[in-house]
Design a protein around this motif. Structure first.
Motif, PDB file in Angstrom:
ATOM      1  N   PHE A   1       0.804  -1.222   0.000  1.00  8.11           N
ATOM      2  CA  PHE A   1       0.000   0.000   0.000  1.00  8.11           C
ATOM      3  C   PHE A   1       0.840   1.276   0.000  1.00  8.11           C
ATOM      4  CE2 PHE A   1       0.313  -2.011   4.196  1.00  8.11           C
ATOM      5  CZ  PHE A   1       1.055  -1.061   4.898  1.00  8.11           C
ATOM      6  N   VAL A   2       2.155   1.181   0.036  1.00  8.09           N
ATOM      7  CA  VAL A   2       3.011   2.364   0.124  1.00  8.09           C
ATOM      8  C   VAL A   2       3.004   3.138  -1.188  1.00  8.09           C
ATOM      9  CG1 VAL A   2       5.419   3.139   0.308  1.00  8.09           C
ATOM     10  CG2 VAL A   2       4.494   1.515   1.961  1.00  8.09           C
ATOM     11  N   LYS A   3       2.877   4.471  -1.076  1.00 11.88           N
ATOM     12  CA  LYS A   3       2.875   5.354  -2.240  1.00 11.88           C
ATOM     13  C   LYS A   3       4.022   6.355  -2.129  1.00 11.88           C
ATOM     14  CE  LYS A   3      -2.183   5.129  -2.582  1.00 11.88           C
ATOM     15  NZ  LYS A   3      -3.449   5.916  -2.506  1.00 11.88           N
ATOM     16  N   ARG A   4       4.556   6.718  -3.246  1.00 10.96           N
ATOM     17  CA  ARG A   4       5.670   7.659  -3.299  1.00 10.96           C
ATOM     18  C   ARG A   4       5.285   9.009  -2.688  1.00 10.96           C
ATOM     19  NH1 ARG A   4      10.066   8.412  -7.864  1.00 10.96           N
ATOM     20  NH2 ARG A   4      10.927  10.438  -7.286  1.00 10.96           N
ATOM     21  N   ASP A   5       6.234   9.594  -1.979  1.00 13.38           N
ATOM     22  CA  ASP A   5       6.102  10.950  -1.402  1.00 13.38           C
ATOM     23  C   ASP A   5       5.012  11.059  -0.333  1.00 13.38           C
ATOM     24  OD1 ASP A   5       8.179  11.949  -2.994  1.00 13.38           O
ATOM     25  OD2 ASP A   5       6.806  12.376  -4.645  1.00 13.38           O
ATOM     26  N   GLU A   6       4.651   9.927   0.255  1.00 11.10           N
ATOM     27  CA  GLU A   6       3.699   9.945   1.367  1.00 11.10           C
ATOM     28  C   GLU A   6       4.426   9.556   2.662  1.00 11.10           C
ATOM     29  OE1 GLU A   6       0.809  11.117   1.164  1.00 11.10           O
ATOM     30  OE2 GLU A   6       0.275  11.006  -0.964  1.00 11.10           O
ATOM     31  N   TYR A   7       3.812   9.921   3.802  1.00  9.96           N
ATOM     32  CA  TYR A   7       4.395   9.639   5.117  1.00  9.96           C
ATOM     33  C   TYR A   7       3.774   8.384   5.731  1.00  9.96           C
ATOM     34  CZ  TYR A   7       6.620  14.237   5.205  1.00  9.96           C
ATOM     35  OH  TYR A   7       7.396  15.333   4.922  1.00  9.96           O
TER      36      TYR A   7
ATOM     37  N   PHE B   1       1.504  12.198  21.834  1.00  8.09           N
ATOM     38  CA  PHE B   1       1.219  11.552  20.556  1.00  8.09           C
ATOM     39  C   PHE B   1       0.486  12.507  19.616  1.00  8.09           C
ATOM     40  CE2 PHE B   1      -1.789   9.056  17.944  1.00  8.09           C
ATOM     41  CZ  PHE B   1      -0.887   8.291  17.216  1.00  8.09           C
ATOM     42  N   ASP B   2      -0.511  13.205  20.126  1.00  6.78           N
ATOM     43  CA  ASP B   2      -1.269  14.141  19.290  1.00  6.78           C
ATOM     44  C   ASP B   2      -0.382  15.276  18.792  1.00  6.78           C
ATOM     45  OD1 ASP B   2      -3.571  12.668  19.578  1.00  6.78           O
ATOM     46  OD2 ASP B   2      -4.342  13.860  21.247  1.00  6.78           O
ATOM     47  N   ALA B   3       0.541  15.748  19.656  1.00  7.28           N
ATOM     48  CA  ALA B   3       1.458  16.808  19.244  1.00  7.28           C
ATOM     49  C   ALA B   3       2.366  16.318  18.115  1.00  7.28           C
ATOM     50  CB  ALA B   3       2.288  17.263  20.444  1.00  7.28           C
ATOM     51  N   PHE B   4       2.781  15.077  18.213  1.00  5.93           N
ATOM     52  CA  PHE B   4       3.592  14.472  17.153  1.00  5.93           C
ATOM     53  C   PHE B   4       2.822  14.471  15.832  1.00  5.93           C
ATOM     54  CE2 PHE B   4       3.999  10.352  14.897  1.00  5.93           C
ATOM     55  CZ  PHE B   4       5.271  10.491  14.377  1.00  5.93           C
ATOM     56  N   LEU B   5       1.570  14.033  15.865  1.00  5.92           N
ATOM     57  CA  LEU B   5       0.769  13.991  14.640  1.00  5.92           C
ATOM     58  C   LEU B   5       0.516  15.384  14.070  1.00  5.92           C
ATOM     59  CD1 LEU B   5      -2.092  11.334  14.895  1.00  5.92           C
ATOM     60  CD2 LEU B   5      -0.105  11.350  13.392  1.00  5.92           C
ATOM     61  N   ASN B   6       0.348  16.353  14.940  1.00  2.00           N
ATOM     62  CA  ASN B   6       0.045  17.719  14.481  1.00  2.00           C
ATOM     63  C   ASN B   6       1.246  18.391  13.825  1.00  2.00           C
ATOM     64  OD1 ASN B   6      -2.612  17.583  15.353  1.00  2.00           O
ATOM     65  ND2 ASN B   6      -2.132  18.374  17.394  1.00  2.00           N
ATOM     66  N   ASN B   7       2.443  17.811  13.974  1.00  2.00           N
ATOM     67  CA  ASN B   7       3.630  18.366  13.326  1.00  2.00           C
ATOM     68  C   ASN B   7       3.640  18.110  11.819  1.00  2.00           C
ATOM     69  OD1 ASN B   7       5.002  19.561  15.510  1.00  2.00           O
ATOM     70  ND2 ASN B   7       5.758  17.576  16.192  1.00  2.00           N
TER      71      ASN B   7
ATOM     72  N   ARG C   1      -0.753  14.772   5.968  1.00  2.00           N
ATOM     73  CA  ARG C   1      -1.245  13.699   6.820  1.00  2.00           C
ATOM     74  C   ARG C   1      -0.578  12.359   6.469  1.00  2.00           C
ATOM     75  NH1 ARG C   1      -3.852  14.190  11.692  1.00  2.00           N
ATOM     76  NH2 ARG C   1      -5.695  12.854  11.867  1.00  2.00           N
ATOM     77  N   PRO C   2      -0.105  11.614   7.462  1.00  2.00           N
ATOM     78  CA  PRO C   2       0.429  10.280   7.172  1.00  2.00           C
ATOM     79  C   PRO C   2      -0.654   9.371   6.590  1.00  2.00           C
ATOM     80  CG  PRO C   2       1.086  11.005   9.369  1.00  2.00           C
ATOM     81  CD  PRO C   2       0.072  11.982   8.879  1.00  2.00           C
ATOM     82  N   GLN C   3      -0.231   8.444   5.728  1.00  2.00           N
ATOM     83  CA  GLN C   3      -1.157   7.523   5.088  1.00  2.00           C
ATOM     84  C   GLN C   3      -1.509   6.343   5.997  1.00  2.00           C
ATOM     85  OE1 GLN C   3      -2.436   7.449   1.577  1.00  2.00           O
ATOM     86  NE2 GLN C   3      -2.109   9.599   2.084  1.00  2.00           N
ATOM     87  N   THR C   4      -0.490   5.789   6.677  1.00  2.00           N
ATOM     88  CA  THR C   4      -0.669   4.554   7.441  1.00  2.00           C
ATOM     89  C   THR C   4       0.222   4.568   8.670  1.00  2.00           C
ATOM     90  OG1 THR C   4      -1.039   3.370   5.355  1.00  2.00           O
ATOM     91  CG2 THR C   4      -0.634   2.016   7.312  1.00  2.00           C
TER      92      THR C   4
ATOM     93  N   CYS D   1      -5.050   5.935  16.960  1.00  2.00           N
ATOM     94  CA  CYS D   1      -4.808   6.187  15.543  1.00  2.00           C
ATOM     95  C   CYS D   1      -6.072   6.774  14.918  1.00  2.00           C
ATOM     96  CB  CYS D   1      -4.427   4.889  14.825  1.00  2.00           C
ATOM     97  SG  CYS D   1      -4.119   5.108  13.049  1.00  2.00           S
ATOM     98  N   PRO D   2      -6.024   7.986  14.365  1.00  2.00           N
ATOM     99  CA  PRO D   2      -7.221   8.630  13.811  1.00  2.00           C
ATOM    100  C   PRO D   2      -7.843   7.773  12.705  1.00  2.00           C
ATOM    101  CG  PRO D   2      -5.416  10.207  14.002  1.00  2.00           C
ATOM    102  CD  PRO D   2      -4.826   8.851  14.261  1.00  2.00           C
ATOM    103  N   PRO D   3      -9.156   7.836  12.565  1.00  2.00           N
ATOM    104  CA  PRO D   3      -9.848   6.984  11.581  1.00  2.00           C
ATOM    105  C   PRO D   3      -9.458   7.267  10.139  1.00  2.00           C
ATOM    106  CG  PRO D   3     -11.360   8.566  12.588  1.00  2.00           C
ATOM    107  CD  PRO D   3     -10.104   8.640  13.374  1.00  2.00           C
ATOM    108  N   ASP D   4      -8.928   8.452   9.855  1.00  2.00           N
ATOM    109  CA  ASP D   4      -8.547   8.767   8.474  1.00  2.00           C
ATOM    110  C   ASP D   4      -7.144   8.244   8.123  1.00  2.00           C
ATOM    111  OD1 ASP D   4      -7.506  10.733  10.298  1.00  2.00           O
ATOM    112  OD2 ASP D   4      -6.924  11.937   8.569  1.00  2.00           O
ATOM    113  N   ILE D   5      -6.458   7.629   9.104  1.00  2.00           N
ATOM    114  CA  ILE D   5      -5.142   7.046   8.864  1.00  2.00           C
ATOM    115  C   ILE D   5      -5.272   5.531   8.989  1.00  2.00           C
ATOM    116  CG2 ILE D   5      -2.749   6.883   9.671  1.00  2.00           C
ATOM    117  CD1 ILE D   5      -2.982   9.718  10.730  1.00  2.00           C
ATOM    118  N   ALA D   6      -4.784   4.804   7.979  1.00  2.00           N
ATOM    119  CA  ALA D   6      -4.854   3.347   8.012  1.00  2.00           C
ATOM    120  C   ALA D   6      -3.946   2.809   9.123  1.00  2.00           C
ATOM    121  CB  ALA D   6      -4.461   2.772   6.664  1.00  2.00           C
ATOM    122  N   LEU D   7      -4.264   1.593   9.604  1.00  2.00           N
ATOM    123  CA  LEU D   7      -3.508   1.013  10.710  1.00  2.00           C
ATOM    124  C   LEU D   7      -3.284  -0.474  10.455  1.00  2.00           C
ATOM    125  CD1 LEU D   7      -2.370   1.228  13.673  1.00  2.00           C
ATOM    126  CD2 LEU D   7      -4.683   0.600  14.437  1.00  2.00           C
ATOM    127  N   THR D   8      -2.051  -0.928  10.686  1.00  2.00           N
ATOM    128  CA  THR D   8      -1.763  -2.354  10.702  1.00  2.00           C
ATOM    129  C   THR D   8      -0.609  -2.585  11.668  1.00  2.00           C
ATOM    130  OG1 THR D   8      -1.473  -4.334   9.330  1.00  2.00           O
ATOM    131  CG2 THR D   8      -0.136  -2.421   8.744  1.00  2.00           C
TER     132      THR D   8
END
Length: 395
Positions: free
Chosen positions: A157-163, A221-227, A231-234, A249-256
């Motif tokens: 699922f990894v895409k170029r230039d995404e976090y 953790f939230d401060a880390f995400l807000n940096n 938006r990270p993908q996964t 983990c926010p619902p708009d970010i995939a998790l595994t």
């Protein structure tokens, strides 16, 4: 073995029983790539020691992609060769025949007449102690061996230039000076795909601590995400942190999880089998046996997943179910596996894909379901958590 490696990798002697155990060598064969060579003990020795050697050799056969069956053309009894071929055929292994001539001008026709199945396989005649035969042998292998096209992407699922965020607790079992292999593999893969891996060290003690401690760790953790401006993908998390990450983990970010990533990769894309296997938990009853399988022999201290966390979950959720363990690279015999209602396997990152495939074949043959650390730890957090960690793999 020595002809292929061009050095004295294995001890060679005319004395029967010289090779007592499997000798393994790693080598790069141009045209194939990196290979692992197994030089096994002979199979014609009698007695208890002979039985042990045969057992070890046939276990090694399970995890090989190619069998080079070496035959002395002057041999009279071809029972051993026939046994090897039959077992290799049952396991759908590719076979190439090497007639090793100890005397000049030897004739293999007598052996080929006795062992009619040899007509189905490509053959080469050589003297294995003659270094001049090496080029001919390599050419023979390259010409007739067809590698299996089992290309499985580590993170499809990894895409170029995404976090992509790596959630790494770093507990007392984490070795100093390096990442664990799954963490290093994931980081390297993401970077190689021109994407951006970012690690977050989660303090599980704080996250599971008092209400105030948990709130403090959540703010970090939230401060880390807000940096992130983008938006990270996964997020890929340590499996043992699923109780936290399922809600953090926010619902708009995939998790595994790392364990799920590893078992999908080393099983060559058979994650669905491990997801199906977890259903066996629904029918467990008191007295049933479950086997926890860990492929490595790391030092087990603190809240180890296999020896501490999973047994705790079973004691609480499935009272009366007996939990046993199998550590290291050797797997139990089929006759032992049949007694278990479920096998729970680690990510498998410290064994080869071939060895994991061999384990899956053994379990299929005796009808025992198998699941995985990451799958079961998500399952224990509820169906939504399990569905979420499988979704990046389109399951």
């Amino acid at each position: 073995m020595n002809l292929l490696t061009q050095q004295e990798t294995s001890i060679v002697d005319a004395t029967p029983g010289t090779t007592a155990d499997t000798k393994i060598a790693l080598q790069e064969l141009h045209g194939i790539g990196p290979v692992k060579l197994f030089d096994t003990a002979g199979l014609d020795e009698s007695g208890e020691l002979g039985d042990k050697k045969r057992h070890k050799t046939f276990n090694d056969l399970k995890e090989c992609d190619l069998v080079l069956l070496v035959i002395d053309p002057a041999t009279q009894d071809i029972c051993v060769e026939q046994d090897v071929i039959e077992r290799a055929r049952d396991l759908d292994k590719q076979i190439l025949i090497i007639f090793n001539h100890f005397q000049p001008g030897g004739d293999s026709s007598a052996v080929e007449q006795k062992l009619e199945v040899l007509r189905f396989y490509k053959k080469i005649h050589l003297r294995a102690n003659d270094l001049n035969c090496r080029a001919e042998l390599i050419e023979f292998i390259l010409k007739h061996y067809t590698p299996k096209q089992d290309k499985t992407e580590l993170l499809p699922f990894v895409k170029r230039d995404e976090y992509y965020v790596l959630i790494i607790p770093m507990d007392v079992e984490t070795p100093p000076g390096r990442y664990l292999r799954p963490q290093a593999m994931v980081e390297e893969y993401i970077t190689r795909q021109w994407a951006y891996p970012v690690s977050f060290r989660l303090d599980l003690g704080m996250a599971r601590g008092t209400k105030e401690q948990a709130a403090e760790e959540k703010r970090r953790f939230d401060a880390f995400l807000n940096n992130f401006q983008k938006r990270p993908q996964t997020m890929i998390t340590d499996s043992q942190a699923m109780d936290i990450m399922k809600s953090w983990c926010p619902p708009d970010i995939a998790l595994t999880t790392f364990s799920i990533v590893m078992i999908n990769y080393f099983s060559r894309g058979r994650l669905n089998d491990f997801a199906e296997g977890v259903k066996a938990l629904e029918s467990l009853k008191s007295g049933d046996k479950v086997l926890i399988v860990e492929a490595c022999n790391h030092s087990r201290i603190g809240e180890d997943i296999g020896t501490v966390q999973l047994p705790k979950h079973f004691a609480k959720r499935f009272p009366g179910v007996l939990v046993e363990h199998n550590f290291g690279r050797e797997f139990q015999d089929n006759r032992h596996l049949e007694q278990y209602k479920l096998i729970i396997h680690c990510g498998g990152c410290m064994i080869s894909a071939q060895k994991l495939q061999a384990r899956l074949r053994d379990l299929e043959s005796v009808g025992v379901p198998i699941t995985n650390y990451g799958v079961i730890l998500a399952y224990l957090q509820g169906p939504e958590a399990l569905e979420r960690v499988l979704k990046p793999f389109k399951l």
